[in-house]
Structure formats: C-alpha cells, structure tokens
Design a protein around this motif. Structure first.
Motif, short mmCIF file in Angstrom:
data_model
loop_
_atom_site.label_atom_id
_atom_site.label_comp_id
_atom_site.label_asym_id
_atom_site.label_seq_id
_atom_site.Cartn_x
_atom_site.Cartn_y
_atom_site.Cartn_z
N SER A 186 -19.81 -13.56 -14.12
CA SER A 186 -19.37 -12.17 -13.98
C SER A 186 -20.02 -11.50 -12.77
N ALA A 187 -21.25 -11.88 -12.42
CA ALA A 187 -21.88 -11.31 -11.23
C ALA A 187 -21.11 -11.71 -9.97
N MET A 188 -20.63 -12.95 -9.93
CA MET A 188 -19.83 -13.37 -8.78
C MET A 188 -18.54 -12.56 -8.69
N VAL A 189 -17.93 -12.30 -9.83
CA VAL A 189 -16.70 -11.50 -9.84
C VAL A 189 -16.97 -10.07 -9.40
N ILE A 190 -17.98 -9.44 -10.01
CA ILE A 190 -18.23 -8.02 -9.75
C ILE A 190 -18.76 -7.78 -8.34
N VAL A 191 -19.66 -8.65 -7.88
CA VAL A 191 -20.32 -8.42 -6.60
C VAL A 191 -19.48 -8.93 -5.43
N ASN A 192 -18.82 -10.07 -5.61
CA ASN A 192 -18.24 -10.75 -4.44
C ASN A 192 -16.72 -10.78 -4.40
N THR A 193 -16.03 -10.19 -5.39
CA THR A 193 -14.56 -10.15 -5.30
C THR A 193 -14.10 -9.43 -4.05
N VAL A 194 -14.70 -8.28 -3.77
CA VAL A 194 -14.27 -7.51 -2.60
C VAL A 194 -14.53 -8.29 -1.31
N VAL A 195 -15.61 -9.06 -1.26
CA VAL A 195 -15.90 -9.86 -0.07
C VAL A 195 -14.87 -10.98 0.08
N ARG A 196 -14.58 -11.65 -1.03
CA ARG A 196 -13.59 -12.74 -0.99
C ARG A 196 -12.22 -12.23 -0.52
N VAL A 197 -11.78 -11.11 -1.09
CA VAL A 197 -10.43 -10.63 -0.82
C VAL A 197 -10.32 -10.03 0.59
N LYS A 198 -11.26 -9.15 0.94
CA LYS A 198 -11.12 -8.40 2.20
C LYS A 198 -11.65 -9.17 3.40
N ASP A 199 -12.63 -10.04 3.20
CA ASP A 199 -13.20 -10.77 4.33
C ASP A 199 -12.59 -12.17 4.43
N THR A 200 -12.67 -12.94 3.36
CA THR A 200 -12.17 -14.32 3.41
C THR A 200 -10.65 -14.38 3.49
N LEU A 201 -9.96 -13.62 2.62
CA LEU A 201 -8.50 -13.66 2.59
C LEU A 201 -7.86 -12.64 3.51
N ALA A 202 -8.65 -11.68 4.02
CA ALA A 202 -8.15 -10.63 4.93
C ALA A 202 -7.02 -9.83 4.30
N LEU A 203 -7.20 -9.48 3.03
CA LEU A 203 -6.20 -8.69 2.31
C LEU A 203 -6.76 -7.29 2.04
N GLY A 204 -5.92 -6.42 1.48
CA GLY A 204 -6.31 -5.03 1.30
C GLY A 204 -6.83 -4.70 -0.08
N ASP A 205 -6.98 -3.39 -0.32
CA ASP A 205 -7.54 -2.90 -1.58
C ASP A 205 -6.69 -3.29 -2.79
N ALA A 206 -5.38 -3.35 -2.61
CA ALA A 206 -4.49 -3.69 -3.73
C ALA A 206 -4.80 -5.08 -4.27
N ALA A 207 -5.13 -6.01 -3.37
CA ALA A 207 -5.46 -7.37 -3.81
C ALA A 207 -6.79 -7.40 -4.55
N VAL A 208 -7.73 -6.53 -4.14
CA VAL A 208 -9.00 -6.42 -4.88
C VAL A 208 -8.72 -5.97 -6.31
N ALA A 209 -7.89 -4.93 -6.45
CA ALA A 209 -7.55 -4.42 -7.78
C ALA A 209 -6.86 -5.50 -8.61
N LEU A 210 -5.99 -6.31 -7.97
CA LEU A 210 -5.29 -7.38 -8.69
C LEU A 210 -6.27 -8.40 -9.26
N HIS A 211 -7.29 -8.74 -8.48
CA HIS A 211 -8.29 -9.71 -8.96
C HIS A 211 -9.04 -9.17 -10.17
N PHE A 212 -9.47 -7.92 -10.10
CA PHE A 212 -10.18 -7.33 -11.24
C PHE A 212 -9.26 -7.23 -12.46
N ALA A 213 -7.98 -6.89 -12.22
CA ALA A 213 -7.03 -6.81 -13.33
C ALA A 213 -6.83 -8.18 -13.96
N ALA A 214 -6.77 -9.22 -13.13
CA ALA A 214 -6.61 -10.58 -13.66
C ALA A 214 -7.79 -10.97 -14.52
N TYR A 215 -8.99 -10.63 -14.07
CA TYR A 215 -10.20 -10.93 -14.85
C TYR A 215 -10.15 -10.21 -16.20
#
Length: 449
Positions: A230-259
């Motif tokens: 859960s620490a990886m999800v909470i702390v690093n989801t935004v890094v994975r989505v916005k930095d690694t995948l180069a996607l926006g805020d909506a994709a961050v919200a989708l990841h948290f919703a999926a979890y």
C-alpha cells in the motif's frame, strides 16, 4: 450484510464511522490545498511531514490513550473525542504558518489514535455472533474504500461552489453528526481486571498479549507485507503515472479507483469465503498475492496492465486486513479487547511508518522498478515469516495443565478470583481445556498438552 445491519445499535455506529471517515477524506484534500497555499512547491514536503506525524501519533499514543481511558465510560469518551476533533479541524482555516499545521495535525491524529481502537473494540461487544461480526468487518472495510473513491469527487464538487476552507467546516459537521449518533446508543463497558489493573500494567498489557500470541505475531508480519504494497501505491502512483507513463491527473485517479475497487470486491465477498476457508488461509493468500503482484509491477507494465495490477493489489491487501478483527477477538478475553485492539492499531501503523519513507526514498534513489522489486521481496519474506509464526494447527480450545501457583489480581477484578476469596489467592494443580488466550492465568502460550 443484512444480519449485521439488522442490529439497531450497530447501524448507528456504522453511520458514525462513515461520517467520520468521509470527514477525514475531505480534510485530506483541504489540507493539501492549504499546504500549497502556504508552502507552494514545497507542499509535498509539508504533507510528507504531516503524514509522518500522523503515524508517530498512532504508534506512540494509541496504547497510552487506551490505558488512560480504561476506567472512563465509553460513550462520553468517544463523544468527547469527536467534539475535540471537530474543534481542531475548525482551527485549520485560520493557520498562517506551516508549524501550526504540524501542531494541529498531530493533535488531531492523537485524538484519532484514542478514538479508533476504542471504537473498533466496541463492535465485537455489540455483535457477539461471529457471522454478524464478520459482516461488520467487511462493512468497515467498504466504508474506507468508498471514502477513497468518493471523497475526492465530493471535494471536487464542493470546490466548484466554494473555497477549500469550507471543506474543513464539512469535516467538522461530520464529526459532530458522528458524536450525535454515538450519543443516541448505549455502549457496553469493559469489565474485570483489565479495567481494575494499575496504569503501568494497562499500558503494556495489549502489547504483551499481542506479542505472546503466535497467530497475532503472524498477522503482524502480514501487515508488514500490506504496508509494503500500500505504501508503493499511495506514495508512488503519481510518480508512475505522471513521470513514467507521462499521463495526466485523470490516470492517477483511475489507478487509485482501481485499487479501491479491488479492495471493495474482496470486502463484499469475504464473509461467504470465510465460511468455507480459515482466516489464516485467506490472509496468507493475500500476502503471497502482494509479493507476486509487486514483482509484476517491477516489470514496468502499461496503463491497462497497471490498472489490473492496482486492482489486484487492493484485493490482496483487503484479504489480509479485513479478517484481522476476527483474529483479534479470538485472541483475547473480553476485558482485554480495548488494549489488544490498541496494540494492533499501534503495531500495524508502525509498519506503515517504516514503509512510507522507504517507498519514497528508495523510489527517488533507485527508480520505481527496483523499488517494486525490493518491496516484493519484503512482502515475500514477511509472508514466509507469518506462515512460520502462525501454526497451521491453531485450535481455539487447547487442553493444557496448570501447576500450583499463587498470584494477585487488582481490586475489583471479580472475573478472575473465585467467590469468597480475595484478590490474592492460590490455584491448585489443574488440567483442563477451554478457549486459550494470554491472560494472568495463562501468561505463556501453550500447545495442546
């Protein structure tokens, strides 16, 4: 869930919990905006420190607050804590310095550290049927998952109509309504020696029982696996989505919703699952899943594969967390429940206190793929430790033998010393079988004699 919801007292307490949880969710959003207003680009650091203070309060103060409150009536105690939290939240819109945020957040979380384990220990005293209590645990898990999904949407809707400062007022209103609901019900009071014991004994009693019970030591190891995931999800989801995948805020919200969605599915199906398999099997399966899923996340999955992984991570974490109340209730006598629930609250949050900074610092230093691999190894080792610490043969009733011994209970502990005897008394040698828990008569764990 109908059986648990048919109980009128529990229905009101569940409503109080939902209001409290959603109020806390609104505070999280508003606190982030307040931090940005005061600190600008350094808002992340401010929130990181605030999160660390939250964990310090939970780890350090939950057993202390439970020991201090052992002789207090539950209902007025819980109402007072809700009112204090409401008052502190109403002060947040008026802060002008960052240090004031830290002070108020720590004080708020200190009251939460007293409220949550006391509230959790009250539910099994109300729902004495194990089937109903299992349903209540799933409903509790659902309330947290729904909050993670709906609070950001509710906050967004409110922010379109008003300043973020008003979100704090909404939070305070939630705590006031929670206090009113608690006031409307009668709550059972803990009995016996746990209440009458000296303060020092009350302070350490929960941790003593917890760490002396094999299944609870195993459960704590599984919580370290959950904290790693859960620490990886909470702390690093935004890094994975916005930095690694180069996607926006909506994709961050989708990841948290999926979890959250994965966790909700487990919460809804677990009561029936636990009628067919033991809680130990379900919880160990959750630990194994966490290790495997984080190993897959280390391969750098695409957006769609990542959403599936995040959903499965939520399900795996819920497999461990949701049955924990059943294990706690099974592992202590009724008078010791508040102390043992407080020990669980403190020790489990100590796992997050380790995992949050590890996820953030390792992610920044080594990259996400390597960090996921390290956390997968942590989850695997924790699950292996849990399997070793928690024996597969774990009966509730254990036949055992007592040697003759003399000891003393606190004054007023009528549950333990026989009628006609004082607190100081002698026990003759005895061999018998009953539900085995750690207490004054059973200070060490025994296997079947």
């Amino acid at each position: 869930m109908r059986e648990a919801l048919s109980h009128p007292v529990y229905r009101k307490l569940l409503a109080a919990q939902v209001l409290s949880v959603f109020g806390s969710g609104l505070t999280t959003v508003a606190l982030g905006l307040l931090a940005f207003e005061l600190a600008g680009a350094n808002a992340g650091a401010v929130l990181g420190i605030a999160l660390a203070l939250k964990m310090v309060a939970y780890v350090g103060l939950a057993p202390l607050a439970t020991a201090l409150a052992a002789n207090l009536p539950r209902r007025p105690f819980l109402i007072t804590l809700d009112l204090c939290r409401a008052a502190l939240v109403l002060l947040l819109p008026f802060v002008t310095e960052i240090w004031q945020i830290y002070v108020l957040v720590f004080a708020f979380q200190a009251f939460s550290a007293a409220f949550t384990p006391t509230f959790q220990a009250t539910i099994p005293d109300i729902l004495t049927d194990e089937r109903q209590y299992t349903q209540a645990l799933s409903l509790s898990r659902l309330s947290y998952d729904l909050e993670s999904l709906l609070s950001p949407m509710l906050a967004g809707l409110l922010l379109s109509l008003m300043s973020f400062h008003w979100l704090f007022a909404g939070t305070a209103l939630g705590f006031l309504c929670s206090a009113a609901l608690v006031r409307s019900v009668h709550l059972p009071q803990p009995r016996g020696g746990a209440v009458a014991a000296p303060f020092r004994k009350r302070l350490t009693r929960g941790a003593w029982i917890y760490l002396a019970t094999p299944r609870l030591r195993g459960m704590l190891a599984l919580y370290l696996a959950v904290a790693a995931g859960s620490a990886m999800v909470i702390v690093n989801t935004v890094v994975r989505v916005k930095d690694t995948l180069a996607l926006g805020d909506a994709a961050v919200a989708l990841h948290f919703a999926a979890y959250g969605l994965g966790s909700m599915v487990v919460a809804l199906t677990l009561p029936r699952l636990l009628e067919k398999i033991a809680a130990r099997q379900a919880m160990l399966a959750g630990g194994v899943m966490l290790a495997l899923l984080m190993a897959l996340a280390a391969l750098g999955p695409s957006l769609n594969a990542g959403l599936l992984l995040w959903s499965a991570l939520g399900a795996a974490a819920a497999l461990v967390q949701t049955p924990s109340g059943l294990i706690l209730r099974r592992s202590c006598a009724e008078p010791d429940r508040p102390a043992v629930f407080a020990a669980q609250f403190a020790l489990s949050h100590a796992c997050w206190l380790l995992a949050y900074p590890a996820a953030g610092l390792l992610g920044a230093a080594l990259g996400l793929d390597a960090t996921f691999a390290i956390m997968a190894a942590v989850a695997a080792l924790s699950t292996a430790a849990a399997r070793h610490l928690w024996p597969a043969l774990d009966p509730e009733e254990i036949e055992h033998e007592h040697l003759a011994f003399a000891h003393e209970h606190a004054e007023g502990d009528a549950d333990h010393h026989p009628a006609g005897t004082g607190p100081h008394h002698t026990h003759a040698p005895l061999r018998h079988k009953h539900r085995y828990v750690i207490d004054d008569h059973h200070p060490h764990w025994q296997h079947s004699a």
